[in-house]
Design an enzyme around this catalytic site. Structure first.
Site, PDB file in Angstrom:
ATOM      1  CD  GLN A 502      -3.540   0.748  -8.064  1.00 15.29           C
ATOM      2  OE1 GLN A 502      -3.104   1.422  -8.990  1.00 15.29           O
ATOM      3  NE2 GLN A 502      -2.870  -0.273  -7.567  1.00 15.29           N
ATOM      4  CG  ASP A 527       4.984  -5.268   7.443  1.00 18.82           C
ATOM      5  OD1 ASP A 527       5.918  -5.612   8.189  1.00 18.82           O
ATOM      6  OD2 ASP A 527       4.888  -5.657   6.263  1.00 18.82           O
ATOM      7  CD  GLU A 565      12.335   1.340  22.875  1.00 19.96           C
ATOM      8  OE1 GLU A 565      11.940   0.613  21.958  1.00 19.96           O
ATOM      9  OE2 GLU A 565      13.400   1.151  23.491  1.00 19.96           O
ATOM     10  CG  ASP A 597       4.015  -9.251   8.189  1.00 19.17           C
ATOM     11  OD1 ASP A 597       4.926 -10.031   8.517  1.00 19.17           O
ATOM     12  OD2 ASP A 597       3.532  -9.216   7.039  1.00 19.17           O
ATOM     13  CG  HIS A 732       4.437  -4.781   2.717  1.00 18.66           C
ATOM     14  ND1 HIS A 732       5.753  -4.940   3.114  1.00 18.66           N
ATOM     15  CD2 HIS A 732       4.444  -4.816   1.349  1.00 18.66           C
ATOM     16  CE1 HIS A 732       6.514  -5.074   2.037  1.00 18.66           C
ATOM     17  NE2 HIS A 732       5.749  -4.995   0.962  1.00 18.66           N
ATOM     18  CG  LEU A 757      -4.440   0.216  -2.372  1.00 21.95           C
ATOM     19  CD1 LEU A 757      -5.770  -0.236  -2.921  1.00 21.95           C
ATOM     20  CD2 LEU A 757      -3.691  -0.971  -1.806  1.00 21.95           C
TER      21      LEU A 757
END
Length: 757
Positions: A502, A527, A565, A597, A732, A757
């Site tokens: 990571q 997302d 917007e 998504d 996400h 992450l």
């Protein structure tokens, strides 16, 4: 549009065909009264006098009438008399048209809601559950109600009912029990604490199996307070429950809780207050403490995590219950509907496994399980960043555990091709957020690559403070670890390996890739994070690839603030991504593949007609002649479709990763497909729904499906496939980090790294 590649497999889906008798349907009539009548109730009663002509089965709103059959004449005239003065009224039914199946979906869904009531299921939220089949979890004062989620729609294969087994977790604790607990713990301010815990919660009254949202608590009222009954008399709540439900309330001095019910009467919004007795109201849902208790969640999972075979059995039982119930069958028969005896079987396809490429040109052949954790920890990563200048901030009492962790980390790193130098360990006396922030700020400079923060326990406020400091102010990669994680000596090596990987990603390194045949292509994922309280702004994240192997990613975020917007921010973000792509490669991409998504069915047309043109028009801002080929795919995770695969004598099981269904249960008006990309060992796998809303590329259905599957292999936080394409999952993670913790954009130098992450 259907693909052809892959091995053909037989699968079953949780869809049940609904057949419509040829002579039956939904026929629309306009109803007029002469002289005109304003009262809807009189309109209804006059029309009901003519059941011998129009039958008992109908849907009527005062003006429009729907019948399951067509009347002999285009205009049908009926005579009635007004009840007050016996004057004549002429009712005219004018035939308008026979409704198409797609126009009658709402009616059929209403019919199945009535069937659910007939079967004795209780409505909770939008779905129905069976109180008679409750599964107790006594150790935690919980119980699980099984139930069904149903939706009728028209698909490529015709009219079908999508039906899925579901569960609702309820607490056996009443609101009164909760009030007693609070009174014993906080006798002075128990009313305030009680209000905090119950207002906004949903409670269940078991005597009628209904749910209510708590809007207030009235401490000045009690079960001995009176209210106006239907016949105009005054009655106490105590008397009411005794008389109508044979329930004797034990504490006559408890306060009442209030729920505001909303509805429509005559097309107008109306609301009324319902007073409830805490002793008769049961808490629903799980508290944060219960959700964070691994033992609780594991015990609940034994009831809710059902296998494909159990799920199919539940669906077959539902079909049997409907078809064997005379009243339920009568509802379907009256509209000419027949529910088939089994779920839909159809042909799917299984794509070949993907080979995984590591560093030193090592290739690991793809496996049917789509998982490569062992290969990852014994191979060199694709590109490694040597960790030279880094520090660890921790409590002084945890220094020994930190030293053991660092030793293990430095042993594991080189085995994966990652060089790790010793860190500076900076102990602090206590775990206040101030101490962490001050220590990090005073010891970080331009050469610092990484800050590791070790917390003794999970605390959102401290996490947010250090993440905001590192990401938005200092522009340095950060890794947060809990002390209990690195104290697990039997798992320390595995934990250290995952953290090393990571960290390598956060510094700009890459771990693995798959074969990507496309050139001059930028792949994007979008997302959105919405503040659950409704008070904050929405955060949209856009993550875009920077190279052909799709191992480097550039990220941008935008906020939806008042008067602006969200789409405006996304087009600006796309421009930044294109500029960065040109800076890295020396040219702009010839085609853009965008996976979006967080878009529901109701927004598909908006996405197609509004978002796609805006993305395309923003490309013209680069140069007037720049018109890349553009593919936009909406990715939906929260769906009710389930796919089962026959596995010999074992019965139904989960389909293998790479399984695709692109016909029969897909939409009539869209090009879409279902892809199972994960390997799930427990419970039932959930496929992902991909809907192509725009395609000006030359990609065939096979190529769109294949690249979607390839992208599920490239999420670096998991050595296996994930549910959605990697750029969507990265988006996400980024949107969640900003929405929950940092609330600000990251420093520019972090934007081409996976710092989130």
């Amino acid at each position: 549009m259907r693909g052809q590649e892959g091995k053909k497999i037989t699968v079953a889906c949780n869809y049940i065909r609904l057949k419509l008798e040829p002579e039956k349907g939904v026929f629309e009539y306009e109803v007029t009264y002469e002289p005109p009548i304003e009262s809807r109730s009189i309109c209804f009663s006059l029309l009901n006098e003519h059941k011998d002509t129009i039958g008992a089965t109908k849907t009527f709103d005062g003006r429009t009438l729907y019948l399951p059959f067509k009347l002999p004449q285009p205009n049908t005239h009926l005579q009635s008399k007004l009840p007050n003065d016996q004057s004549s009224v002429l009712i005219t039914l004018k035939f308008i048209k026979r409704k198409q199946l797609g126009e009658t979906i709402h009616l059929f869904n209403v019919l199945f809601r009535r069937i659910m009531n007939i079967l004795g299921l209780a409505l909770m939220g939008r779905h129905f559950f069976d109180p008679n089949s409750a599964m107790p979890v006594p150790a935690h004062k919980l119980e699980v109600w099984p139930g069904y989620i149903t939706a009728v729609d028209e698909y490529e294969g015709g009219l079908m009912l999508c039906c899925d087994a579901s569960h609702r977790v309820l607490r056996t604790q009443t609101v009164y029990n909760l009030m007693e607990d609070i009174m014993s713990m906080s006798p002075r301010n128990w009313k305030e604490e009680f209000m905090k815990l119950v207002v906004g919660q949903t409670v269940l009254t078991r005597y009628n199996s209904k749910t209510y949202r708590v809007d207030d608590v009235i401490f000045t009222s009690s079960p001995m307070s009176t209210f106006d009954f239907k016949n105009g008399t005054q009655i106490t709540y105590y008397e009411y429950y005794l008389k109508h439900y044979n329930i004797q309330i034990t504490d006559r001095n408890q306060p009442l809780i209030v729920s505001r019910r909303k509805g429509k009467v005559g097309g107008k919004e109306v609301s009324d207050l319902v007073c409830l007795v805490p002793e008769l109201c049961f808490m629903t849902g799980l508290t944060d403490n219960l959700r964070n208790d691994m033992k609780v969640m594991k015990d609940i999972a034994t009831c809710t995590r059902i296998s494909p075979m159990q799920r199919k059995h539940a669906l077959n039982q539902f079909i049997k219950n409907v078809n064997s119930n005379e009243n339920a069958r009568l509802i379907l028969d009256s509209w000419g509907l027949v529910l088939e005896d089994g779920i839909v079987n159809l042909q799917g396809r299984l794509l070949d496994p993907e080979d995984i490429y590591f560093g030193d040109k090592k290739l690991v052949k793809g496996s049917v399980m789509a998982e490569w954790s062992r290969a990852l920890t014994s191979s060199s990563v694709l590109s490694a960043i040597e960790l030279v200048n880094w520090m660890i901030v921790c409590l002084r009492r945890d220094e020994k555990a930190i030293v053991d962790f660092v030793q293990t980390l430095r042993k594991c790193g080189p085995q994966m091709g990652i060089g790790i130098n010793p860190p500076r360990i900076l102990p602090i006396p206590d775990d206040s957020a101030e101490n962490y922030v001050k220590t990090i700020r005073n010891n970080t400079d331009q050469s610092t690559q990484l800050v590791v923060i070790v917390f003794p326990s999970a605390r959102n406020d401290k996490y947010s403070a250090v993440k905001k400091l590192c990401c938005s102010e200092l522009g340095v990669a950060s890794q947060v670890i809990q002390t209990r994680t690195i104290r697990q000596l039997d798992k320390l090596r595995s934990i250290a390996q995952k953290i090393a990987l990571q960290i390598n990603c956060k510094l700009g390194g890459t771990l693995w890739t798959v074969k990507i045949p496309m050139k001059n292509t930028m792949v994007c994922g979008i997302d959105t994070y919405h503040d659950p309280t409704g008070r904050g702004s929405s955060i949209a994240a856009l993550v875009a690839s920077l190279n052909q192997p799709l191992t480097r990613w550039f990220s941008q975020i935008c906020k939806q603030v008042s008067g602006r917007e969200l789409m405006e921010g996304l087009t600006t973000a796309l421009l930044s991504c294109l500029t960065k792509y040109h800076k890295v490669n020396g040219y702009f991409p010839e085609q853009i593949l965008m996976f979006r998504d967080g878009v529901g069915d109701g927004q598909l047309s908006v996405c197609q007609e509004y978002e796609c043109p805006q993305f395309l028009s923003c490309c013209n801002l680069i140069t007037q002649n720049y018109k890349p080929n553009f593919l936009m795919v909406v990715v939906q995770k929260r769906i009710k479709t389930r796919i089962f695969m026959q596995k010999g004598s074992e019965g139904e099981g989960n389909p293998m990763p790479g399984s695709i269904v692109d016909h029969s249960v897909t939409r009539r008006d869209w090009y879409d497909f279902f892809l199972v990309s994960q390997n799930v060992r427990q419970g039932t796998v959930s496929p992902t729904h991909y809907i192509v809303v725009h395609n000006s590329t030359n990609m065939t259905p096979d190529q769109v499906q294949r690249v979607s599957y390839k992208l599920t292999h490239l999420y670096y936080n998991w050595p296996g496939t994930v549910r959605v394409p990697a750029p969507c999952q990265y988006a996400h993670k980024l949107a969640y980090l900003v929405g929950e913790s940092t609330h600000k954009e990251a420093c520019e130098k972090l934007c081409d790294k996976l710092y989130y992450l």
